[in-house]
Each structure stands twice: as C-alpha cells, then as structure tokens.
Design an enzyme around this catalytic site. Structure first.
Site, short mmCIF file in Angstrom:
data_model
loop_
_atom_site.label_atom_id
_atom_site.label_comp_id
_atom_site.label_asym_id
_atom_site.label_seq_id
_atom_site.Cartn_x
_atom_site.Cartn_y
_atom_site.Cartn_z
N ASP A 213 0.83 -1.20 0.00
CA ASP A 213 0.00 0.00 0.00
C ASP A 213 0.86 1.25 0.00
O ASP A 213 1.94 1.28 0.59
CB ASP A 213 -0.90 -0.01 1.24
CG ASP A 213 -2.01 1.02 1.16
OD1 ASP A 213 -2.36 1.44 0.04
OD2 ASP A 213 -2.53 1.41 2.22
N GLY B 198 0.61 5.44 -4.58
CA GLY B 198 0.11 6.75 -5.00
C GLY B 198 0.52 7.86 -4.05
O GLY B 198 0.92 8.95 -4.49
N HIS C 110 3.65 3.57 -8.78
CA HIS C 110 3.45 2.16 -9.11
C HIS C 110 4.71 1.57 -9.74
O HIS C 110 5.08 0.42 -9.45
CB HIS C 110 2.27 2.00 -10.07
CG HIS C 110 0.95 2.39 -9.46
ND1 HIS C 110 0.51 1.89 -8.25
CD2 HIS C 110 -0.03 3.23 -9.90
CE1 HIS C 110 -0.67 2.41 -7.97
NE2 HIS C 110 -1.03 3.22 -8.95
N GLU D 108 -11.62 -4.97 -5.99
CA GLU D 108 -12.22 -3.65 -5.87
C GLU D 108 -11.44 -2.57 -6.63
O GLU D 108 -11.94 -1.47 -6.86
CB GLU D 108 -12.29 -3.23 -4.39
CG GLU D 108 -13.33 -3.99 -3.56
CD GLU D 108 -12.82 -5.35 -3.11
OE1 GLU D 108 -11.58 -5.54 -3.05
OE2 GLU D 108 -13.65 -6.23 -2.83
N ASN D 109 -10.21 -2.90 -7.05
CA ASN D 109 -9.38 -1.91 -7.73
C ASN D 109 -9.90 -1.52 -9.10
O ASN D 109 -9.47 -0.50 -9.68
CB ASN D 109 -7.94 -2.42 -7.87
CG ASN D 109 -7.16 -2.36 -6.58
OD1 ASN D 109 -6.16 -3.07 -6.41
ND2 ASN D 109 -7.59 -1.53 -5.64
N LEU E 89 -7.09 -5.06 6.97
CA LEU E 89 -6.76 -6.12 6.03
C LEU E 89 -7.32 -5.88 4.63
O LEU E 89 -6.86 -6.48 3.66
CB LEU E 89 -7.26 -7.47 6.55
CG LEU E 89 -6.50 -8.03 7.75
CD1 LEU E 89 -7.13 -9.34 8.22
CD2 LEU E 89 -5.04 -8.26 7.41
N GLU F 145 0.11 -13.28 12.52
CA GLU F 145 0.58 -12.08 13.19
C GLU F 145 0.41 -10.92 12.22
O GLU F 145 0.76 -11.03 11.04
CB GLU F 145 2.05 -12.22 13.60
CG GLU F 145 2.30 -13.29 14.63
CD GLU F 145 1.64 -12.96 15.97
OE1 GLU F 145 1.76 -11.80 16.41
OE2 GLU F 145 1.02 -13.85 16.56
#
Length: 248
Positions: A18, A21, A35, A65-66, A193, A205
């Site tokens: 993550d 951007g 990216h 979802e991207n 998550l 973990e």
C-alpha cells in the site's frame, strides 16, 4: 547475509503493498511513477524473502475492488503487471522461484490471463520460494466461490453437508495447498486487512509499518521479521506454539 537476520523466520509472509500513489504525491510525481517504483520494491522483497529462507511470499497485487479506480490508473497497473511478468519471469525461473496466482480468473480480458498462466506453468516444477500473486483477488469473493463449488457438490449428491468442514473449505479456496500466512504486513501505516486473506489470516501475526510500499527496503523487511521473531504465537492456547512459530 545480514548478520541481524532473526533465527525465527516465518514460513509464509503475506504483504499488502500500500502507498504507491501517496509516495508519488508526496514527491509531486504522477501516481503512475509510484506504481513503477513499487515494482522495484517487489523485486527486492522477493529476493530478500528467498535469502531469508521464507518458503511462501504472497503479494496483494490487484484487488477485485481496484477496478473502480480511474481507467488510466487501472490501465497503468495492468501494463506494469505485464511488464513485470515479461521482464522478470525468466529471472525468477532461473532463481528457482515458483509462481502461483490466486483470485478470480473469470472474465479477465486481453493477454493478462495467458501471461498469468504462462508464469505458473513455466515455474510449476521449481522448488525454491513460492511467489503467490493475488490478482483480481478479494477474500469475500474467494470464500463465496468456494461455497458455491461446495454447494454444487452437495446438490449433485457427491458431498454430504456434514462433510463441509473447515478443512474442506480451506481445500476449496484459491490457496489450496498453500500454508496459512504466519505474518501479514501492510505498508503505508494503514491498519486494516482490506479484504485480504480473511480466512487464511485467522491466526496470522499482523504488522503495520509506516513506510509506503516503494520505500519497503531489505532493511525494512528484515526489521519486520525481527519483530515477528519476538512474538509468542499461541493459536488460542495458553502456551506459545514454538514449533508452529518457526514454520516447522
């Protein structure tokens, strides 16, 4: 090898990559540059994981979802994936890396699916680290597809409903044959998550690091592994599960 490498290394590490951007925005660059820089971090992460003795590395490359992102960004991400496979597949194969792809493969257009299948087939017999690429992946979608497959088995009379155990469900998921992750890392400081490996990460973990993904270096990775080595994993019990914590 880094002398600070911990002796307790997880067998399976999963990473939510993550912050590409935001890394670019902080530098006044187009998001696409973030990216592209992130692909370099992928190469370093695979190399580091293999050197550390990690058996499985799962990377959340593109979520289901991207697709809702701007078309220009989606096209750029697709282009980067194609470039990564075309340029790096030979190198990964030479390094004995095995590639697995998880996620919904239906309705993938163009040459994306053939490239993913080529990567899997080319490296199928390799015995080194397994690089799991989560592409067009969403955990709820994965679980729903597994339930649909099991439901069809029940409807056809090939499966008794009582036979739908947690083990049977796990064996029907995209990750069948892959051990559950011991450690899930998310970069950029976000602490969720985001629909990633919800079933498989039940006892993983969790670690959230502030670095944006393009800045996720070898040193950052090893520091995360060192923090993992200090944790006690009980898996619902009262005593640390030492043998499971070592991935044995």
């Amino acid at each position: 090898m880094n002398q600070l490498l911990p002796t307790t290394v997880p067998a399976h590490v999963a990473i939510i990559m993550d912050g590409n951007g935001r890394w670019a925005n902080a530098r006044g660059l187009p998001r696409a540059m973030g990216h592209r820089k992130g692909v370099e971090a992928v190469r370093e992460a695979v190399k580091t994981a293999a050197e550390c003795g990690i058996s499985y590395l799962t990377l959340f490359a593109f979520s289901s979802e991207n697709w809702s992102r701007p078309q220009s960004e989606v096209s750029d991400l697709m282009g980067l994936l194609k470039t990564f496979i075309r340029r790096d597949l030979a190198t990964l194969h030479k390094q004995n890396v095995r590639i697995r792809v998880i996620g919904d493969r239906t309705n993938l257009s163009g040459d994306i699916l053939p490239l993913l299948l080529e990567a899997e087939e080319t490296t199928r017999t390799n015995t080194g680290i397994t690089l799991v690429i989560a592409f067009n992946y969403g955990a709820r979608d994965e679980i729903a597809r597994a339930v649909q497959r099991l439901s069809r088995e029940v409807a056809a009379g090939r499966l008794d409903p009582a036979g739908i155990t947690s083990e049977r469900i796990a064996a029907t998921l995209d990750t069948a044959g892959i051990p559950d992750p011991d450690l899930v890392i998310r970069t950029s400081g976000e602490e969720r998550l985001s629909n990633f490996l919800l079933w498989q990460a039940a006892y993983a973990e969790l670690m959230f690091v502030p670095e944006f993904w393009p800045d996720f270096s070898r040193e950052t990775f090893i520091a995360a592994l060192s923090r993992y080595a200090m944790r006690e994993r009980r898996f619902g019990g009262l005593q640390p599960a030492a043998t499971l914590a070592t991935g044995s």
